[in-house]
Design a protein around this motif. Structure first.
Motif, PDB file in Angstrom:
ATOM      1  N   GLY A  41       0.804  -1.216   0.000  1.00  0.00           N
ATOM      2  CA  GLY A  41       0.000   0.000   0.000  1.00  0.00           C
ATOM      3  C   GLY A  41       0.837   1.264   0.000  1.00  0.00           C
ATOM      4  N   LEU A  42       1.952   1.218   0.708  1.00  0.00           N
ATOM      5  CA  LEU A  42       2.827   2.393   0.764  1.00  0.00           C
ATOM      6  C   LEU A  42       3.594   2.584  -0.543  1.00  0.00           C
ATOM      7  CD1 LEU A  42       4.839   3.633   3.744  1.00  0.00           C
ATOM      8  CD2 LEU A  42       6.081   3.274   1.614  1.00  0.00           C
ATOM      9  N   LEU A  43       4.096   1.485  -1.116  1.00  0.00           N
ATOM     10  CA  LEU A  43       4.963   1.603  -2.285  1.00  0.00           C
ATOM     11  C   LEU A  43       4.208   1.904  -3.577  1.00  0.00           C
ATOM     12  CD1 LEU A  43       7.606  -1.209  -1.646  1.00  0.00           C
ATOM     13  CD2 LEU A  43       7.839   1.259  -1.312  1.00  0.00           C
ATOM     14  N   HIS A  48       6.847  10.167  -3.724  1.00  0.00           N
ATOM     15  CA  HIS A  48       8.125   9.714  -3.160  1.00  0.00           C
ATOM     16  C   HIS A  48       8.075   9.895  -1.647  1.00  0.00           C
ATOM     17  CE1 HIS A  48      12.378   9.027  -2.534  1.00  0.00           C
ATOM     18  NE2 HIS A  48      12.443  10.165  -1.865  1.00  0.00           N
ATOM     19  N   VAL A  49       8.370   8.819  -0.940  1.00  0.00           N
ATOM     20  CA  VAL A  49       8.388   8.861   0.522  1.00  0.00           C
ATOM     21  C   VAL A  49       9.831   8.699   0.990  1.00  0.00           C
ATOM     22  CG1 VAL A  49       7.477   7.854   2.647  1.00  0.00           C
ATOM     23  CG2 VAL A  49       6.096   7.810   0.553  1.00  0.00           C
ATOM     24  N   HIS A  50      10.270   9.590   1.873  1.00  0.00           N
ATOM     25  CA  HIS A  50      11.623   9.471   2.412  1.00  0.00           C
ATOM     26  C   HIS A  50      11.772   8.106   3.087  1.00  0.00           C
ATOM     27  CE1 HIS A  50      15.208  10.201   4.831  1.00  0.00           C
ATOM     28  NE2 HIS A  50      15.439  11.252   4.060  1.00  0.00           N
ATOM     29  N   PRO A  51      12.875   7.414   2.848  1.00  0.00           N
ATOM     30  CA  PRO A  51      13.049   6.070   3.411  1.00  0.00           C
ATOM     31  C   PRO A  51      12.854   5.998   4.925  1.00  0.00           C
ATOM     32  CG  PRO A  51      14.751   6.500   1.785  1.00  0.00           C
ATOM     33  CD  PRO A  51      14.001   7.786   1.955  1.00  0.00           C
ATOM     34  N   VAL A  52      13.303   7.020   5.634  1.00  0.00           N
ATOM     35  CA  VAL A  52      13.149   7.013   7.097  1.00  0.00           C
ATOM     36  C   VAL A  52      11.675   7.059   7.480  1.00  0.00           C
ATOM     37  CG1 VAL A  52      13.603   8.284   9.237  1.00  0.00           C
ATOM     38  CG2 VAL A  52      15.398   8.049   7.506  1.00  0.00           C
ATOM     39  N   LEU A  53      10.906   7.907   6.776  1.00  0.00           N
ATOM     40  CA  LEU A  53       9.476   7.987   7.057  1.00  0.00           C
ATOM     41  C   LEU A  53       8.760   6.702   6.649  1.00  0.00           C
ATOM     42  CD1 LEU A  53       8.604  11.664   6.029  1.00  0.00           C
ATOM     43  CD2 LEU A  53       9.006  10.737   8.314  1.00  0.00           C
ATOM     44  N   ALA A  54       9.200   6.106   5.538  1.00  0.00           N
ATOM     45  CA  ALA A  54       8.586   4.853   5.089  1.00  0.00           C
ATOM     46  C   ALA A  54       8.810   3.747   6.113  1.00  0.00           C
ATOM     47  CB  ALA A  54       9.159   4.448   3.737  1.00  0.00           C
ATOM     48  N   ILE A  55      10.039   3.622   6.595  1.00  0.00           N
ATOM     49  CA  ILE A  55      10.350   2.598   7.605  1.00  0.00           C
ATOM     50  C   ILE A  55       9.590   2.872   8.893  1.00  0.00           C
ATOM     51  CG2 ILE A  55      12.189   1.667   9.063  1.00  0.00           C
ATOM     52  CD1 ILE A  55      14.108   2.157   6.692  1.00  0.00           C
ATOM     53  N   THR A  56       9.514   4.142   9.276  1.00  0.00           N
ATOM     54  CA  THR A  56       8.768   4.512  10.478  1.00  0.00           C
ATOM     55  C   THR A  56       7.308   4.110  10.357  1.00  0.00           C
ATOM     56  OG1 THR A  56      10.240   6.392  10.910  1.00  0.00           O
ATOM     57  CG2 THR A  56       8.068   6.438  11.964  1.00  0.00           C
ATOM     58  N   ALA A  57       6.716   4.396   9.201  1.00  0.00           N
ATOM     59  CA  ALA A  57       5.304   4.066   8.991  1.00  0.00           C
ATOM     60  C   ALA A  57       5.067   2.570   9.079  1.00  0.00           C
ATOM     61  CB  ALA A  57       4.842   4.598   7.637  1.00  0.00           C
TER      62      ALA A  57
END
Length: 312
Positions: A41-43, A48-57
């Motif tokens: 769902g995120l990808l 574009h989502v910053h990798p840090v925010l993506a991992i956090t989510a």
């Protein structure tokens, strides 16, 4: 002559729980499915989502799912003790008390929601809070014990992670995550009712009004078939509607045919070993079916990302 000291101080209980017991409270197998669908769902979100925010989510969604599992086990300790499938969980075995599990779940729920809201956005944080509430309160405390439609309505909680992830990426909602939600929502009844058919004695002993216990196995088989027909149609619809590509459409068509065939097999085989085998096959294949649909969407994202690099 013995002397009893009525003023003796009762020593606090020493917990026998290990790290593995607390991990078990998180329902890691369920969590793995939540993480996978949320990642997709995120990808697939068109930003574009910053990798840090993506991992956090993703971590927050995973922890929120774990919190739901812990709260579920805390409330269902009496049920779990009566079912062979769940009797070895930490609470029925006496390694963790329901109060400890509830405190653990509430703590995880609070920090996962607050972290997602503060660091990512409050649309996603609010949706995660609603998901936890729906599973822990609406499904666990109400639906599961009082209606045979528990899996149908309660399935909404398990279908929300990709929606939460999309909201984490975009701060809003769109048709794509709603389609993912609908796929998981209609997948849940045939998946769990296939399990309930060959575990019906367990549910009956625990007093849970699962459909096979309340309506009988034949009515359940019909419902499995009907929901599977709807599922296959819903899962295929994003292709002609133009939301997902042809590879997804072909995968959905082929795997949907397999899902439908196994559902027909469950409907036709109603007695003995063959009936149980048909249910087990549908249950197992349904996991592969959902994984295949989401894996193809993930693969399409990867291909689109590396294609310019290869061409260049």
């Amino acid at each position: 002559m013995s002397v009893v000291d009525h003023h003796a101080i009762e020593l606090p209980r020493i917990s026998e729980a290990g790290v593995g017991d607390y991990i078990a409270l998180l329902k890691p197998r369920v969590m793995s499915l939540v993480v996978f669908t949320a990642l997709v769902g995120l990808l697939i979100a068109p930003v574009h989502v910053h990798p840090v925010l993506a991992i956090t989510a993703i971590l927050c969604i995973a922890v929120g799912a774990g919190a739901s599992g812990a709260l579920n086990m805390a409330y269902e300790a009496d049920i779990d003790a009566k079912m062979s499938r769940t009797a070895n969980r930490p609470i029925p075995r006496g390694r963790i008390t329901p109060q400890e599990a509830a405190a653990f779940g509430i703590t995880l729920a609070f920090f996962s929601v607050m972290t997602l809201g503060i660091l990512v956005n409050w649309v996603a944080g609010g949706l995660l809070a609603f998901t936890i509430f729906f599973y822990a309160v609406v499904y666990t405390m109400w639906l599961k014990r009082f209606t045979a439609q528990n899996i149908v309505i309660g399935g909404a909680a398990g279908a929300l992670p990709p929606v939460v992830a999309w909201a984490a990426a975009t701060g809003s909602l769109s048709m794509e995550p709603i389609l993912l939600f609908l796929i998981i929502f209609f997948w849940t009844p045939p998946h769990f009712w296939a399990l309930a058919l060959f575990r019906s004695d367990d549910y009956a002993r625990a007093g849970i009004p699962m459909l096979p216990v309340v309506a009988g196995p034949d009515a359940t088989r019909l419902q499995i078939l009907l929901y599977t027909v709807v599922l296959v149609a819903v899962a295929l619809s994003p292709w002609p509607l133009g939301y997902f590509d042809a590879i997804y459409g072909i995968t959905s068509l082929v795997s949907g045919a397999g899902m439908l065939w196994l559902a027909v097999n469950v409907y036709r085989r109603r007695e003995g070993v063959e009936a149980n085998r048909a249910c087990r096959k549908l249950f197992a294949f349904s996991i592969l079916y959902l994984f295949a649909l989401f894996a193809v969407l993930l693969a399409e994202v990867v291909v689109r990302a590396i294609a310019p690099v290869i061409v260049g």
